[in-house]
Design an enzyme around this catalytic site. Sequence first.
Site, PDB file in Angstrom:
ATOM      1  N   LYS A  30      47.846  27.801  17.446  1.00 25.18           N
ATOM      2  CA  LYS A  30      48.146  27.531  16.026  1.00 25.18           C
ATOM      3  C   LYS A  30      48.279  28.822  15.226  1.00 25.18           C
ATOM      4  O   LYS A  30      48.910  28.835  14.171  1.00 25.18           O
ATOM      5  CB  LYS A  30      47.120  26.569  15.418  1.00 25.18           C
ATOM      6  CG  LYS A  30      45.695  27.077  15.365  1.00 25.18           C
ATOM      7  CD  LYS A  30      45.364  27.903  14.162  1.00 25.18           C
ATOM      8  CE  LYS A  30      44.073  28.656  14.364  1.00 25.18           C
ATOM      9  NZ  LYS A  30      43.727  29.528  13.239  1.00 25.18           N
ATOM     10  N   SER A  63      30.180  39.678  14.785  1.00 29.58           N
ATOM     11  CA  SER A  63      29.635  39.595  13.421  1.00 29.58           C
ATOM     12  C   SER A  63      30.708  39.843  12.383  1.00 29.58           C
ATOM     13  O   SER A  63      30.462  40.475  11.360  1.00 29.58           O
ATOM     14  CB  SER A  63      28.510  40.611  13.265  1.00 29.58           C
ATOM     15  OG  SER A  63      28.993  41.887  13.665  1.00 29.58           O
ATOM     16  N   GLY A  64      31.925  39.361  12.670  1.00 26.69           N
ATOM     17  CA  GLY A  64      32.997  39.425  11.665  1.00 26.69           C
ATOM     18  C   GLY A  64      32.828  38.282  10.683  1.00 26.69           C
ATOM     19  O   GLY A  64      31.710  37.764  10.485  1.00 26.69           O
ATOM     20  N   ASN A  65      33.931  37.859  10.099  1.00 27.95           N
ATOM     21  CA  ASN A  65      33.911  36.831   9.063  1.00 27.95           C
ATOM     22  C   ASN A  65      33.401  35.492   9.621  1.00 27.95           C
ATOM     23  O   ASN A  65      32.414  34.921   9.123  1.00 27.95           O
ATOM     24  CB  ASN A  65      35.363  36.725   8.545  1.00 27.95           C
ATOM     25  CG  ASN A  65      35.544  35.843   7.344  1.00 27.95           C
ATOM     26  OD1 ASN A  65      36.385  34.952   7.332  1.00 27.95           O
ATOM     27  ND2 ASN A  65      34.778  36.075   6.298  1.00 27.95           N
TER      28      ASN A  65
HETATM   29  P1  NAD Z   1      36.989  39.413  11.793  1.00 24.20           P
HETATM   30  O1  NAD Z   1      38.455  39.437  11.989  1.00 24.20           O
HETATM   31  O2  NAD Z   1      36.485  39.021  10.436  1.00 24.20           O
HETATM   32  O3  NAD Z   1      36.343  40.811  12.051  1.00 24.20           O
HETATM   33  C1  NAD Z   1      36.697  41.732  13.024  1.00 24.20           C
HETATM   34  C2  NAD Z   1      35.451  42.028  13.846  1.00 24.20           C
HETATM   35  O4  NAD Z   1      35.803  42.850  14.953  1.00 24.20           O
HETATM   36  C3  NAD Z   1      34.361  42.781  13.081  1.00 24.20           C
HETATM   37  O5  NAD Z   1      33.107  42.239  13.372  1.00 24.20           O
HETATM   38  C4  NAD Z   1      34.475  44.194  13.648  1.00 24.20           C
HETATM   39  O6  NAD Z   1      33.272  44.898  13.584  1.00 24.20           O
HETATM   40  C5  NAD Z   1      34.842  43.890  15.076  1.00 24.20           C
HETATM   41  N1  NAD Z   1      35.440  44.998  15.802  1.00 24.20           N
HETATM   42  C6  NAD Z   1      36.294  45.951  15.355  1.00 24.20           C
HETATM   43  N2  NAD Z   1      36.611  46.806  16.351  1.00 24.20           N
HETATM   44  C7  NAD Z   1      35.939  46.365  17.456  1.00 24.20           C
HETATM   45  C8  NAD Z   1      35.862  46.810  18.806  1.00 24.20           C
HETATM   46  N3  NAD Z   1      36.541  47.866  19.228  1.00 24.20           N
HETATM   47  N4  NAD Z   1      35.084  46.105  19.675  1.00 24.20           N
HETATM   48  C9  NAD Z   1      34.412  45.021  19.276  1.00 24.20           C
HETATM   49  N5  NAD Z   1      34.440  44.551  18.008  1.00 24.20           N
HETATM   50  C10 NAD Z   1      35.198  45.216  17.116  1.00 24.20           C
HETATM   51  O7  NAD Z   1      36.323  38.471  12.902  1.00 24.20           O
HETATM   52  P2  NAD Z   1      36.123  36.878  12.891  1.00 24.20           P
HETATM   53  O8  NAD Z   1      36.753  36.249  11.687  1.00 24.20           O
HETATM   54  O9  NAD Z   1      34.683  36.600  13.129  1.00 24.20           O
HETATM   55  O10 NAD Z   1      37.019  36.421  14.133  1.00 24.20           O
HETATM   56  C11 NAD Z   1      36.535  36.268  15.435  1.00 24.20           C
HETATM   57  C12 NAD Z   1      37.274  35.146  16.123  1.00 24.20           C
HETATM   58  O11 NAD Z   1      37.034  33.934  15.414  1.00 24.20           O
HETATM   59  C13 NAD Z   1      38.798  35.302  16.184  1.00 24.20           C
HETATM   60  O12 NAD Z   1      39.277  34.878  17.440  1.00 24.20           O
HETATM   61  C14 NAD Z   1      39.299  34.340  15.111  1.00 24.20           C
HETATM   62  O13 NAD Z   1      40.587  33.810  15.401  1.00 24.20           O
HETATM   63  C15 NAD Z   1      38.252  33.256  15.183  1.00 24.20           C
HETATM   64  N6  NAD Z   1      38.121  32.451  13.958  1.00 24.20           N
HETATM   65  C16 NAD Z   1      38.091  33.026  12.730  1.00 24.20           C
HETATM   66  C17 NAD Z   1      37.957  32.215  11.594  1.00 24.20           C
HETATM   67  C18 NAD Z   1      37.909  32.786  10.209  1.00 24.20           C
HETATM   68  O14 NAD Z   1      38.123  32.045   9.243  1.00 24.20           O
HETATM   69  N7  NAD Z   1      37.598  34.050  10.022  1.00 24.20           N
HETATM   70  C19 NAD Z   1      37.827  30.838  11.752  1.00 24.20           C
HETATM   71  C20 NAD Z   1      37.853  30.287  13.025  1.00 24.20           C
HETATM   72  C21 NAD Z   1      38.006  31.106  14.133  1.00 24.20           C
HETATM   73  P1  13P Z   2      43.115  32.838  10.227  1.00 24.27           P
HETATM   74  O1  13P Z   2      42.624  33.805  11.265  1.00 24.27           O
HETATM   75  O2  13P Z   2      44.594  32.766  10.102  1.00 24.27           O
HETATM   76  O3  13P Z   2      42.434  33.061   8.887  1.00 24.27           O
HETATM   77  O4  13P Z   2      42.661  31.389  10.701  1.00 24.27           O
HETATM   78  C1  13P Z   2      41.322  31.044  10.637  1.00 24.27           C
HETATM   79  C2  13P Z   2      41.087  29.820  11.435  1.00 24.27           C
HETATM   80  O5  13P Z   2      41.106  29.865  12.637  1.00 24.27           O
HETATM   81  C3  13P Z   2      40.855  28.568  10.692  1.00 24.27           C
HETATM   82  O6  13P Z   2      40.480  27.513  11.542  1.00 24.27           O
END
Ligand code: NAD
Ligand code: 13P
Length: 353
Positions: A207, A11-13
Site C-alpha cells: 500500500k 523507536s521512530g514514530n
Molecule cells: P520513522 O520513520 O519515524 O523513524 C526512522 C527511525 O529509523 C528512527 O527511529 C531512526 O532513529 C531510525 N534509524 C535511522 N537510521 C538508522 C539506521 N542506520 N539503523 C537503524 N535505525 C535507524 O520510523 P517508524 O514510523 O517507527 O517506522 C517504522 C516502520 O513502521 C516502517 O516500516 C513504517 O512503514 C511502519 N509504520 C509506520 C507508521 C507511522 O505512522 N509512522 C504506521 C504503521 C507502520
Molecule cells: P506512511 O508511512 O505513509 O505515513 O504510512 C503510515 C502507515 O503505515 C499507516 O498505516
Amino acid sequence: NASYKVTVVGSGNWGSVAAKLIASNTLKLNSFHDEVKMWVYEETLPNGDKLTDVINQTNENVKYLPGIKLGKNVVADPDIANAVKDANMLVFVTPHQFMEGICKRLEGKIKEEGVQAISLIKGMEVKKEGPCMISTLISEKLGVNCCVLMGANIANEIAVEKFSEATVGYREDEEVAERWVKLFGTPYFQVSAVQDVEGVELCGTLKNVVAIGAGLVDGLDMGNNTKAAIMRIGLREMKAFSKLMFPSVKDSTFFESCGIADVITTCLGGRNRRVSEAFARNGGKRSFDELEAELLQGQKLQGVSTAREVYEVLSHRGWQELFPLFTTVHKICIGLLPPSAIVEYSEHTPNFS
Ligand code: NAD
Ligand code: 13P
C-alpha cells in the site's frame, strides 16, 4: 506470575507509539513483566543531548513523537544486545531498509529458547530468488517464529488514542497470535488475528506504493475521483501481486484493516502521500530523498524503495505490463516518467478477477 518480557526494537514514530500501547497493557496484564525495553538507534540532538537519555529523563521521544508520554515503564536502551538479552517477546518496528543490518547484529544475542517475534515493519527485501518478507528475514536470521501486525495505523493518531483497528497475521500458532492481540489491544486499538501472514504483510508493504501514486494525484490537483481510481487499481494490483507470489494469500485479508483500510488512510494522510505530493508540485525536479529529509526530519519513507523492490521482482519475471500502476510509480520516482504519467495507463489495465 509474569512470564513474558517485551522488547521493542525501534523507536521512530510508530515504534514509540507501539511502545506506549504495549506499556499501558503490561501494567494491567499479569502474564507480562511491567517493564518494556525499547532499543534506540542513538542520535545526538541539536543541543548535544543523547536521544536515549532524554527519553529516559522525560519519558518522551522528543524527536520522533514529541508531546506524548510513553509510560514510565518504558526504558530506552541504545545497546541492542543489552536491550534484547532477557526478552522472550520481540517487537520489530524500524524502517525496513535497516533490518538486514539489525538482524546481523542480533545473531547470537537473543535468548536461545522460547522467543516469539512480531514485525510491524511495512516493506520487503528482494533477493535473487524473489521477494523476502521482513518477517521471513527475522525468522531465518534469528531462528524465531515471527507474526506481523499491520493496519490503518497512522501513528500520530493512535498516539492521541483515536479509535482504530489492526490485523495480526500468523502462520500456525493461534495461541501465540492471541498473546500478541492481548499485548497490543486496547479499547481504542482493536486488534484481530488472521491466519495469513504473507497476505497481511504484503498488504502493509504494497500500500505504500499506492500511496505514492495518490500523492502524485494530489500534487497534480486531479481531485477525488482520480485518487479513488488510483486506490482501486492499486488494491487490485496488491491482491494480484500477493497471490502470484504466495498462492495461499486469502481474498478476505484485503477486507481487513491491513488491506482496504490501510490503503485509504495512507492515501489520505500518510507520509508517503505527503512527500509524493511535494514531488509532483515541484514537477519532479527535486528528488524524493531531498524532500524526505526536508519534510520528515529523520522519519523515513518506505514507498519509494518498495516501488523499486517490486519493480525488480516484476522485471525479473517479465510482469511489468501486468502491473501498470506499480511499474509507473517506480518509473516516476526515478525520473524516467513525469508525475502526470500516473494516469496515462489506466485504460490498458488488465482485468484481474
Ligand atoms: P520513522 O520513520 O519515524 O523513524 C526512522 C527511525 O529509523 C528512527 O527511529 C531512526 O532513529 C531510525 N534509524 C535511522 N537510521 C538508522 C539506521 N542506520 N539503523 C537503524 N535505525 C535507524 O520510523 P517508524 O514510523 O517507527 O517506522 C517504522 C516502520 O513502521 C516502517 O516500516 C513504517 O512503514 C511502519 N509504520 C509506520 C507508521 C507511522 O505512522 N509512522 C504506521 C504503521 C507502520
Ligand atoms: P506512511 O508511512 O505513509 O505515513 O504510512 C503510515 C502507515 O503505515 C499507516 O498505516
